[in-house]
Design a protein around this motif. Sequence first.
Motif, PDB file in Angstrom:
ATOM      1  N   ALA A  98      55.304 -23.543 -12.910  1.00 25.91           N
ATOM      2  CA  ALA A  98      54.701 -24.470 -11.942  1.00 25.91           C
ATOM      3  C   ALA A  98      53.456 -25.163 -12.504  1.00 25.91           C
ATOM      4  N   ALA A  99      53.205 -25.042 -13.794  1.00 25.95           N
ATOM      5  CA  ALA A  99      52.013 -25.619 -14.410  1.00 25.95           C
ATOM      6  C   ALA A  99      51.974 -27.135 -14.260  1.00 25.95           C
ATOM      7  N   VAL A 100      50.779 -27.684 -14.041  1.00 27.84           N
ATOM      8  CA  VAL A 100      50.621 -29.131 -13.902  1.00 27.84           C
ATOM      9  C   VAL A 100      49.873 -29.750 -15.074  1.00 27.84           C
ATOM     10  N   LYS A 101      49.144 -28.970 -15.862  1.00 28.57           N
ATOM     11  CA  LYS A 101      48.447 -29.410 -17.069  1.00 28.57           C
ATOM     12  C   LYS A 101      47.566 -30.638 -16.820  1.00 28.57           C
ATOM     13  N   PRO A 102      46.538 -30.508 -15.991  1.00 25.33           N
ATOM     14  CA  PRO A 102      45.661 -31.652 -15.708  1.00 25.33           C
ATOM     15  C   PRO A 102      44.783 -32.016 -16.897  1.00 25.33           C
ATOM     16  N   TYR A 103      44.397 -33.301 -16.944  1.00 21.49           N
ATOM     17  CA  TYR A 103      43.471 -33.761 -17.984  1.00 21.49           C
ATOM     18  C   TYR A 103      42.652 -34.928 -17.453  1.00 21.49           C
ATOM     19  N   MET A 104      41.579 -35.222 -18.172  1.00 18.69           N
ATOM     20  CA  MET A 104      40.727 -36.360 -17.846  1.00 18.69           C
ATOM     21  C   MET A 104      40.207 -36.944 -19.159  1.00 18.69           C
ATOM     22  N   VAL A 105      40.204 -38.268 -19.255  1.00 19.08           N
ATOM     23  CA  VAL A 105      39.662 -38.977 -20.412  1.00 19.08           C
ATOM     24  C   VAL A 105      38.568 -39.919 -19.923  1.00 19.08           C
ATOM     25  N   LEU A 106      37.427 -39.882 -20.586  1.00 24.98           N
ATOM     26  CA  LEU A 106      36.331 -40.808 -20.316  1.00 24.98           C
ATOM     27  C   LEU A 106      36.069 -41.557 -21.621  1.00 24.98           C
ATOM     28  N   ALA A 107      36.158 -42.886 -21.588  1.00 21.54           N
ATOM     29  CA  ALA A 107      35.995 -43.693 -22.800  1.00 21.54           C
ATOM     30  C   ALA A 107      34.927 -44.759 -22.589  1.00 21.54           C
ATOM     31  N   GLN A 108      34.217 -45.071 -23.672  1.00 21.13           N
ATOM     32  CA  GLN A 108      33.192 -46.107 -23.652  1.00 21.13           C
ATOM     33  C   GLN A 108      33.430 -47.063 -24.814  1.00 21.13           C
ATOM     34  N   GLU A 109      33.551 -48.356 -24.506  1.00 19.09           N
ATOM     35  CA  GLU A 109      33.636 -49.358 -25.569  1.00 19.09           C
ATOM     36  C   GLU A 109      32.266 -49.456 -26.219  1.00 19.09           C
TER      37      GLU A 109
END
Length: 185
Positions: free
Chosen positions: A63-74
């Motif tokens: 039942a794993a969902v494997k969440p992630y988040m990416v924050l990027a700056q030009e």
Amino acid sequence: SVGSSGKLWYESDFYAGASLGFGKGTTVGVTYTAYTSPNGLFGTVKEISFKLAVDDSGFLGKAAVKPYMVLAQELDGQADGGANEGTYLEVGIGPGYSLSRMTLTAPMKVGLSLSDYYEGAAGDETFGFFSVAGVLTAPFTSAPTRFGSWNIHGGVEFLMLGDRNEAVFGDSSHVIGSIGIGLSY
């Protein structure tokens, strides 16, 4: 289409990154990317991004969902052709299911502008896109070889675009098919 420059090669991306794995499936990474256009249709954009990902399969099993988040700056240049370097946020999940020798994943993600990332005629637009896909991956061999573990994968992705991206690409949604070969070493 070769575009207005008459050259076929639209984009090359050069990147370097590092990541650290912590206990309980948590990974933190940083990536520096330079987006370039060999045919000169856009100027080079330099960007730094940070990613936080959690592999929760140790806790949730199938039942794993494997969440992630990416924050990027030009850092230099603008991918959207706007006036200011922007800040981007991507939030997603990558649930999957193993079927005997194959794996089926259904990644979902949303891309957002926190500041000046999707600049358009109406100013900065927060919503960039939403994506949902289905990807099937199958190994070439049952065990890794001295050349690593190889696989073949293919999938279909549905992409819904925000107003700024719709204006650039001409449609509010796209369906994208893909197939490829992967190597883990």
